[in-house]
Design an enzyme around this catalytic site. Structure first.
Site, PDB file in Angstrom:
ATOM      1  N   LYS A  37       8.837  80.246  42.115  1.00 25.82           N
ATOM      2  CA  LYS A  37      10.135  81.517  42.689  1.00 25.82           C
ATOM      3  C   LYS A  37       9.825  82.820  41.838  1.00 25.82           C
ATOM      4  O   LYS A  37       8.742  82.670  40.454  1.00 25.82           O
ATOM      5  CB  LYS A  37      11.908  81.754  43.189  1.00 25.82           C
ATOM      6  CG  LYS A  37      11.800  80.379  44.141  1.00 25.82           C
ATOM      7  CD  LYS A  37      12.860  80.458  44.852  1.00 25.82           C
ATOM      8  CE  LYS A  37      13.011  79.013  46.015  1.00 25.82           C
ATOM      9  NZ  LYS A  37      14.324  78.950  46.360  1.00 25.82           N
ATOM     10  N   ASN A  41       8.008  74.922  44.555  1.00 24.65           N
ATOM     11  CA  ASN A  41       7.921  77.390  44.826  1.00 24.65           C
ATOM     12  C   ASN A  41       8.672  77.059  43.473  1.00 24.65           C
ATOM     13  O   ASN A  41       9.632  77.508  43.369  1.00 24.65           O
ATOM     14  CB  ASN A  41       8.604  77.302  46.265  1.00 24.65           C
ATOM     15  CG  ASN A  41       8.764  78.585  45.987  1.00 24.65           C
ATOM     16  OD1 ASN A  41       7.887  79.485  44.865  1.00 24.65           O
ATOM     17  ND2 ASN A  41       9.345  79.240  47.122  1.00 24.65           N
ATOM     18  N   HIS A  81       9.396  83.495  53.513  1.00 20.82           N
ATOM     19  CA  HIS A  81       9.665  82.585  52.386  1.00 20.82           C
ATOM     20  C   HIS A  81      11.419  83.319  53.159  1.00 20.82           C
ATOM     21  O   HIS A  81      11.095  84.332  52.807  1.00 20.82           O
ATOM     22  CB  HIS A  81       9.765  82.551  51.293  1.00 20.82           C
ATOM     23  CG  HIS A  81      10.596  81.859  50.365  1.00 20.82           C
ATOM     24  ND1 HIS A  81      11.645  82.045  50.313  1.00 20.82           N
ATOM     25  CD2 HIS A  81      10.803  80.370  50.038  1.00 20.82           C
ATOM     26  CE1 HIS A  81      12.771  80.774  49.490  1.00 20.82           C
ATOM     27  NE2 HIS A  81      11.791  80.314  49.630  1.00 20.82           N
ATOM     28  N   GLY A 100      18.763  76.050  47.418  1.00 21.05           N
ATOM     29  CA  GLY A 100      19.668  76.297  46.502  1.00 21.05           C
ATOM     30  C   GLY A 100      21.316  76.581  46.404  1.00 21.05           C
ATOM     31  O   GLY A 100      21.432  76.873  45.282  1.00 21.05           O
ATOM     32  N   SER A 146      17.094  72.301  48.720  1.00 19.62           N
ATOM     33  CA  SER A 146      17.397  71.051  48.023  1.00 19.62           C
ATOM     34  C   SER A 146      17.685  70.061  47.887  1.00 19.62           C
ATOM     35  O   SER A 146      18.289  68.894  47.778  1.00 19.62           O
ATOM     36  CB  SER A 146      19.477  71.832  48.150  1.00 19.62           C
ATOM     37  OG  SER A 146      19.812  72.198  48.113  1.00 19.62           O
ATOM     38  N   GLU A 173      14.197  83.998  51.104  1.00 20.36           N
ATOM     39  CA  GLU A 173      14.186  85.261  50.540  1.00 20.36           C
ATOM     40  C   GLU A 173      12.972  86.628  50.394  1.00 20.36           C
ATOM     41  O   GLU A 173      13.342  87.585  49.888  1.00 20.36           O
ATOM     42  CB  GLU A 173      13.401  84.660  48.760  1.00 20.36           C
ATOM     43  CG  GLU A 173      15.152  83.268  48.333  1.00 20.36           C
ATOM     44  CD  GLU A 173      14.741  82.573  47.571  1.00 20.36           C
ATOM     45  OE1 GLU A 173      13.835  82.373  46.509  1.00 20.36           O
ATOM     46  OE2 GLU A 173      15.504  81.736  47.731  1.00 20.36           O
ATOM     47  N   GLU A 192      13.211  75.673  56.481  1.00 22.54           N
ATOM     48  CA  GLU A 192      13.804  75.969  55.685  1.00 22.54           C
ATOM     49  C   GLU A 192      15.121  76.017  55.997  1.00 22.54           C
ATOM     50  O   GLU A 192      14.939  78.223  56.056  1.00 22.54           O
ATOM     51  CB  GLU A 192      13.238  76.778  54.134  1.00 22.54           C
ATOM     52  CG  GLU A 192      12.429  75.627  53.266  1.00 22.54           C
ATOM     53  CD  GLU A 192      11.738  76.100  51.599  1.00 22.54           C
ATOM     54  OE1 GLU A 192      11.606  75.785  50.795  1.00 22.54           O
ATOM     55  OE2 GLU A 192      11.808  77.487  51.916  1.00 22.54           O
TER      56      GLU A 192
HETATM   57  P1  13P Z   1      15.384  74.677  46.938  1.00 24.29           P
HETATM   58  O1  13P Z   1      14.675  73.937  46.256  1.00 24.29           O
HETATM   59  O2  13P Z   1      15.624  75.626  45.211  1.00 24.29           O
HETATM   60  O3  13P Z   1      17.150  74.754  46.982  1.00 24.29           O
HETATM   61  O4  13P Z   1      14.839  75.634  47.121  1.00 24.29           O
HETATM   62  C1  13P Z   1      14.019  75.585  48.155  1.00 24.29           C
HETATM   63  C2  13P Z   1      13.349  76.876  48.266  1.00 24.29           C
HETATM   64  O5  13P Z   1      13.439  77.765  48.587  1.00 24.29           O
HETATM   65  C3  13P Z   1      11.274  75.988  47.886  1.00 24.29           C
HETATM   66  O6  13P Z   1      10.852  77.150  49.013  1.00 24.29           O
END
Ligand code: 13P
Length: 252
Positions: A12, A10, A94, A172, A212, A96, A166
């Protein structure tokens, strides 16, 4: 039951046109038999990346979509538009999107319905916040997100669904949920689906972990009984890291 692993990157809001080109021209030269690889670039890169990966088995997917087909929704993209450029899967829910763009379970369930109506596949994301973990109500949060988001589907529509767990506090942050926490939640989710839709559906359902995942922890996470692969954020932006994570899944 043996379920083929999935590794989905992803991106983003990262990777401009040139960066995407450089990454994908390398990616198009590799192939893996035991893992399904997916990549979710930004909307502006969907079309050309999909063309670049036309003859590869890697699937290009969208990070989001709107629930209406068309209309006065400035800045939005519909299932119909995605399908018109041959994108058949979208991430929905997601964290976010939930947090920064205030997408409620109700809105997400409408997106799920729209995707299904258009015969699209969905990577449906759920995850609790740190405060939910601390207050010990993380199972309830996940149960609500899943039941309000996808329980209106008919049994035969579950073939279009991939779930992704997640935990928000692991995204992140460099903090990965520990193996016990991951397996425990994945088992809980599979059990929830089993209770409501039966064992055939729950055994076939793929549940990805995200938060992560890096080359040094991917293997042990993918090895867990109820983990069917990963949704990768930061590490999917670095070609060698992404490939190393895909290899970890391919070897299992
Ligand atoms: P990270 O791997 O950067 O923690 O992000 C995970 C994520 O949100 C994938 O959709």
């Amino acid at each position: 039951m043996k379920r083929k692993k999935i590794v989905a990157g992803n991106w983003k809001m990262n990777m401009n046109m040139k960066e995407s080109n450089d990454f994908v021209s390398k990616l198009s030269k590799v192939s893996f038999d035991n893992v399904d690889v997916k990549l979710a670039p930004s909307f502006t890169n969907l079309y050309h990346i999909n063309s670049m990966l036309d003859s590869s088995k890697i699937e290009v997917i969208s990070q989001n979509m709107h629930y209406e087909q068309r209309g006065a929704y400035t800045g939005e993209i519909s299932a119909e538009m995605l399908l018109s450029i041959n994108i058949k899967t979208s991430i929905i829910g997601h964290s976010e999107r939930r947090k920064l763009f205030k997408e409620s379970n109700k809105i997400l369930s409408k997106k799920v319905s729209s995707a299904i109506k258009n015969s699209m596949n969905i990577v449906f994301c759920v995850g609790e916040e740190l405060v939910d973990r601390k207050n010990n109500n993380y199972f309830d949060v996940i149960k609500t997100q899943i039941s309000e988001g996808i329980f209106h589907l008919k049994s035969n529509e579950f073939k279009n669904i991939i779930l992704a767990y997640e935990p928000v506090w692991a995204i992140g942050t460099g903090i990965t949920a520990n193996l016990h926490q991951i397996q425990e939640m994945h088992e809980f989710i599979r059990d929830l689906i089993n209770k409501n839709f039966g064992s055939d559906i729950s055994n076939k359902l793929k549940i990805l972990y995200g938060g992560s995942i890096k080359p040094n922890n991917a293997k042990e996470i993918f090895f867990l009984k109820d983990v069917d692969g990963g949704l990768i954020g930061g590490a999917s932006l670095i070609f060698s890291d992404f490939i190393s994570i895909v290899k970890s899944a391919n070897e299992q």
